[in-house]
Motif scaffolding. Structure first.
Motif, short mmCIF file in Angstrom:
data_model
loop_
_atom_site.label_atom_id
_atom_site.label_comp_id
_atom_site.label_asym_id
_atom_site.label_seq_id
_atom_site.Cartn_x
_atom_site.Cartn_y
_atom_site.Cartn_z
N ARG A 1 0.87 -1.16 0.00
CA ARG A 1 0.00 0.00 0.00
C ARG A 1 0.91 1.22 0.00
O ARG A 1 1.55 1.53 1.00
N PHE A 2 1.00 1.88 -1.15
CA PHE A 2 1.88 3.02 -1.31
C PHE A 2 1.12 4.31 -1.03
O PHE A 2 -0.03 4.46 -1.43
N ASP A 3 1.76 5.25 -0.34
CA ASP A 3 1.10 6.54 -0.14
C ASP A 3 1.31 7.43 -1.37
O ASP A 3 2.21 7.21 -2.19
N ARG A 4 0.47 8.40 -1.50
CA ARG A 4 0.45 9.28 -2.67
C ARG A 4 1.79 9.98 -2.89
O ARG A 4 2.28 10.08 -4.01
N GLU A 5 2.41 10.45 -1.83
CA GLU A 5 3.69 11.18 -1.94
C GLU A 5 4.78 10.28 -2.52
O GLU A 5 5.54 10.69 -3.40
N PHE A 6 4.87 9.05 -2.03
CA PHE A 6 5.87 8.11 -2.54
C PHE A 6 5.67 7.84 -4.03
O PHE A 6 6.61 7.87 -4.82
N ASN A 9 4.03 9.66 -6.30
CA ASN A 9 4.30 10.84 -7.13
C ASN A 9 5.80 11.09 -7.30
O ASN A 9 6.23 11.59 -8.32
N ASP A 19 -2.93 8.34 -7.18
CA ASP A 19 -3.98 8.27 -6.18
C ASP A 19 -3.49 7.62 -4.90
O ASP A 19 -4.15 7.69 -3.88
N GLY A 20 -2.34 6.94 -4.97
CA GLY A 20 -1.90 6.15 -3.83
C GLY A 20 -2.65 4.84 -3.84
O GLY A 20 -3.34 4.49 -4.79
N GLY A 21 -2.55 4.07 -2.77
CA GLY A 21 -3.27 2.81 -2.70
C GLY A 21 -2.37 1.63 -2.99
O GLY A 21 -1.17 1.68 -2.80
#
Length: 77
Positions: free
Chosen positions: A21-26, A28, A40-42
């Motif tokens: 589960r990747f966060d949006r900042e990572f 981008n 979107d992250g996810g």
């Protein structure tokens, strides 16, 4: 001349799929989305694949699938 192999491909092999589960900042920053696409992250995936036979012969592959992103028109990619 480069030979092109169009789908469908007939692959046999094995692989490991690691779900994250990747966060949006990572995403981008590290997701390598094309310019104009925003993450979107996810959920995403890292896959290690060993194709033993295929139309192009055997090969190994390391895949980074960052998850979903949105293009300029808001469409999910």
């Amino acid at each position: 001349m480069t030979k092109i192999f169009l789908p469908p491909w007939d692959l046999e092999g094995q692989g490991y799929f690691l779900l994250f589960r990747f966060d949006r900042e990572f995403i981008n920053h590290e997701g390598r989305f094309p310019e104009g696409v925003v993450a979107d992250g996810g959920f995403g995936c890292v896959a290690v694949v060993n194709v033993l036979s295929s139309n192009v012969g055997p090969y190994g592959e390391l895949l980074f699938i960052p998850g979903k992103g949105r293009g300029k028109r808001g469409r999910i990619i």
